[in-house]
Design a protein around this motif. Structure first.
Motif, PDB file in Angstrom:
ATOM      1  N   GLN A 166      -2.133 100.134  19.382  1.00 20.02           N
ATOM      2  CA  GLN A 166      -0.970  99.290  19.633  1.00 20.02           C
ATOM      3  C   GLN A 166      -0.507  99.412  21.091  1.00 20.02           C
ATOM      4  N   LYS A 167      -0.549 100.608  21.630  1.00 18.37           N
ATOM      5  CA  LYS A 167      -0.192 100.819  23.039  1.00 18.37           C
ATOM      6  C   LYS A 167      -1.144 100.060  23.950  1.00 18.37           C
ATOM      7  N   ASN A 168      -2.422 100.067  23.605  1.00 21.84           N
ATOM      8  CA  ASN A 168      -3.412  99.344  24.391  1.00 21.84           C
ATOM      9  C   ASN A 168      -3.118  97.846  24.397  1.00 21.84           C
ATOM     10  N   LEU A 169      -2.764  97.299  23.234  1.00 28.48           N
ATOM     11  CA  LEU A 169      -2.419  95.882  23.153  1.00 28.48           C
ATOM     12  C   LEU A 169      -1.206  95.572  24.023  1.00 28.48           C
ATOM     13  N   ASN A 170      -0.196  96.434  23.929  1.00 31.52           N
ATOM     14  CA  ASN A 170       1.030  96.212  24.699  1.00 31.52           C
ATOM     15  C   ASN A 170       0.747  96.229  26.201  1.00 31.52           C
ATOM     16  N   GLU A 171      -0.080  97.176  26.622  1.00 29.85           N
ATOM     17  CA  GLU A 171      -0.398  97.292  28.043  1.00 29.85           C
ATOM     18  C   GLU A 171      -1.195  96.092  28.548  1.00 29.85           C
ATOM     19  N   ARG A 172      -1.992  95.492  27.670  1.00 34.00           N
ATOM     20  CA  ARG A 172      -2.773  94.313  28.049  1.00 34.00           C
ATOM     21  C   ARG A 172      -1.941  93.034  28.003  1.00 34.00           C
ATOM     22  N   GLY A 173      -0.765  93.119  27.386  1.00 32.28           N
ATOM     23  CA  GLY A 173       0.046  91.920  27.234  1.00 32.28           C
ATOM     24  C   GLY A 173      -0.423  91.033  26.092  1.00 32.28           C
ATOM     25  N   VAL A 174      -1.100  91.631  25.115  1.00 27.91           N
ATOM     26  CA  VAL A 174      -1.612  90.879  23.970  1.00 27.91           C
ATOM     27  C   VAL A 174      -0.517  90.713  22.923  1.00 27.91           C
ATOM     28  N   ILE A 175      -0.397  89.501  22.380  1.00 25.38           N
ATOM     29  CA  ILE A 175       0.527  89.247  21.277  1.00 25.38           C
ATOM     30  C   ILE A 175      -0.171  89.747  20.015  1.00 25.38           C
ATOM     31  N   GLY A 176       0.158  90.929  19.569  1.00 25.11           N
ATOM     32  CA  GLY A 176      -0.613  91.461  18.464  1.00 25.11           C
ATOM     33  C   GLY A 176       0.044  92.572  17.681  1.00 25.11           C
ATOM     34  N   SER A 177      -0.553  92.868  16.560  1.00 22.80           N
ATOM     35  CA  SER A 177      -0.093  93.930  15.676  1.00 22.80           C
ATOM     36  C   SER A 177      -1.305  94.718  15.209  1.00 22.80           C
ATOM     37  N   VAL A 178      -1.058  95.909  14.674  1.00 20.54           N
ATOM     38  CA  VAL A 178      -2.148  96.809  14.278  1.00 20.54           C
ATOM     39  C   VAL A 178      -1.806  97.432  12.928  1.00 20.54           C
ATOM     40  N   GLN A 179      -2.806  97.600  12.084  1.00 15.95           N
ATOM     41  CA  GLN A 179      -2.597  98.307  10.823  1.00 15.95           C
ATOM     42  C   GLN A 179      -3.867  99.044  10.435  1.00 15.95           C
ATOM     43  N   THR A 180      -3.708 100.031   9.554  1.00 16.64           N
ATOM     44  CA  THR A 180      -4.861 100.709   8.973  1.00 16.64           C
ATOM     45  C   THR A 180      -5.271  99.969   7.709  1.00 16.64           C
ATOM     46  N   PHE A 181      -6.533 100.142   7.320  1.00 13.07           N
ATOM     47  CA  PHE A 181      -7.051  99.408   6.167  1.00 13.07           C
ATOM     48  C   PHE A 181      -8.241 100.144   5.580  1.00 13.07           C
ATOM     49  N   SER A 182      -8.331 100.105   4.271  1.00 15.03           N
ATOM     50  CA  SER A 182      -9.494 100.682   3.596  1.00 15.03           C
ATOM     51  C   SER A 182      -9.858  99.822   2.396  1.00 15.03           C
ATOM     52  N   GLY A 183     -11.075  99.294   2.411  1.00 13.67           N
ATOM     53  CA  GLY A 183     -11.539  98.538   1.263  1.00 13.67           C
ATOM     54  C   GLY A 183     -11.769  99.438   0.061  1.00 13.67           C
ATOM     55  N   LEU A 184     -11.983 100.726   0.307  1.00 13.81           N
ATOM     56  CA  LEU A 184     -12.246 101.680  -0.767  1.00 13.81           C
ATOM     57  C   LEU A 184     -10.973 102.073  -1.501  1.00 13.81           C
ATOM     58  N   SER A 185      -9.938 102.417  -0.748  1.00 12.20           N
ATOM     59  CA  SER A 185      -8.697 102.889  -1.366  1.00 12.20           C
ATOM     60  C   SER A 185      -7.645 101.789  -1.548  1.00 12.20           C
ATOM     61  N   GLY A 186      -7.821 100.669  -0.848  1.00 12.53           N
ATOM     62  CA  GLY A 186      -6.817  99.601  -0.916  1.00 12.53           C
ATOM     63  C   GLY A 186      -5.691  99.778   0.082  1.00 12.53           C
ATOM     64  N   ASP A 187      -5.786 100.821   0.918  1.00 13.44           N
ATOM     65  CA  ASP A 187      -4.765 101.043   1.945  1.00 13.44           C
ATOM     66  C   ASP A 187      -4.625  99.806   2.824  1.00 13.44           C
ATOM     67  N   GLY A 188      -3.404  99.303   2.964  1.00 13.02           N
ATOM     68  CA  GLY A 188      -3.118  98.207   3.874  1.00 13.02           C
ATOM     69  C   GLY A 188      -3.392  96.815   3.344  1.00 13.02           C
ATOM     70  N   LEU A 189      -3.830  96.687   2.095  1.00 13.43           N
ATOM     71  CA  LEU A 189      -4.183  95.372   1.569  1.00 13.43           C
ATOM     72  C   LEU A 189      -2.968  94.436   1.514  1.00 13.43           C
ATOM     73  N   ASP A 190      -1.856  94.922   0.987  1.00 14.18           N
ATOM     74  CA  ASP A 190      -0.659  94.083   0.907  1.00 14.18           C
ATOM     75  C   ASP A 190      -0.170  93.680   2.296  1.00 14.18           C
ATOM     76  N   ALA A 191      -0.232  94.616   3.240  1.00 13.69           N
ATOM     77  CA  ALA A 191       0.211  94.307   4.603  1.00 13.69           C
ATOM     78  C   ALA A 191      -0.656  93.217   5.214  1.00 13.69           C
ATOM     79  N   LEU A 192      -1.960  93.273   4.964  1.00 12.02           N
ATOM     80  CA  LEU A 192      -2.870  92.258   5.496  1.00 12.02           C
ATOM     81  C   LEU A 192      -2.573  90.896   4.880  1.00 12.02           C
ATOM     82  N   ARG A 193      -2.412  90.854   3.570  1.00 13.19           N
ATOM     83  CA  ARG A 193      -2.130  89.569   2.917  1.00 13.19           C
ATOM     84  C   ARG A 193      -0.804  88.982   3.384  1.00 13.19           C
ATOM     85  N   ASN A 194       0.193  89.823   3.575  1.00 12.60           N
ATOM     86  CA  ASN A 194       1.482  89.324   4.068  1.00 12.60           C
ATOM     87  C   ASN A 194       1.362  88.767   5.482  1.00 12.60           C
TER      88      ASN A 194
END
Length: 216
Positions: A166-194
């Motif tokens: 996220q710091k790298n994106l901010n320093e580049r001036g990128v309009i962006g967001s970052v999240q963790t994700f795991s297809g195995l555990s389902g971590d971050g699935l709801d955040a991605l869909r939202n």
């Protein structure tokens, strides 16, 4: 669970395109998935849509240079699987060809509202990732970085990597967001869909569906 789950579950294969002119009609809204070929892009798409083989519908060996297009059960909303980059064992001339077509798509696709940049959380910000981020900054395109395989790291290191990216994106001036994700555990699935539901403006469709069901 999110209100967008049924819409993403409805995903279906439309077509594979070698170049921009072969893609579906350029109207509505679509989101592209990009990433190195070993970053878990197909797994992310399959987990997002709750379909085990969606992202491999047309990906027979030797055809990884194609742009794969998937539709949703709402008007003119699509998910696009861009060619993976990195370890594909294809001739250099073919690799140059599909990189040119991918660039054409990113530069000239009017319905593209943002792209998901898939990175292995253990190996983020490789050369291809940085090129994509620089392109996004130059073209004011919003990016959502998906740090896949988060189950491979403990929570502390995973969070640290997420903050670093996220710091790298901010320093580049990128309009962006970052999240963790795991297809195995389902971590971050709801955040991605939202996030994708917001980009594709799916809120109106979920409200309409609820209203229709209430009238039954």
């Amino acid at each position: 669970m999110t209100p967008f789950d049924p819409i993403f579950h409805s995903a279906y294969f439309i077509k594979s395109a070698e170049k921009l002119s072969q893609c579906p009609i350029d109207q509505g809204l679509e989101i592209a998935f990009a990433g190195r070929s070993n970053a878990g892009k197909s797994t992310a798409l399959n987990t997002l849509t709750d379909q085990k083989k969606l992202a491999r519908t047309s990906k027979t060996p030797g055809r990884t240079q194609l742009i794969n297009c998937f539709g949703l059960n709402v008007d003119d909303r699509r998910l696009i699987d861009l060619p993976g980059y990195g370890f594909a064992k294809v001739p250099v001339a073919m690799k140059i060809n599909w990189q040119a077509h991918m660039q054409d798509y990113l530069m000239n696709r009017h319905s593209l509202v943002g792209f998901v940049l898939v990175m292995d959380i253990r190996h983020p910000l490789k050369e291809f990732d940085e090129l994509m981020l620089d392109w996004a900054q130059a073209n004011k395109m919003q990016v959502h970085v998906l740090l896949t395989k988060s189950d491979k790291l403990k929570r502390g290191p995973a969070k640290s990597t997420m903050l670093q990216v996220q710091k790298n994106l901010n320093e580049r001036g990128v309009i962006g967001s970052v999240q963790t994700f795991s297809g195995l555990s389902g971590d971050g699935l709801d955040a991605l869909r939202n996030k994708l539901g917001e980009w594709l403006e799916l809120g109106a469709f979920t409200k309409a569906a609820k209203a229709a069901k209430a009238e039954e």
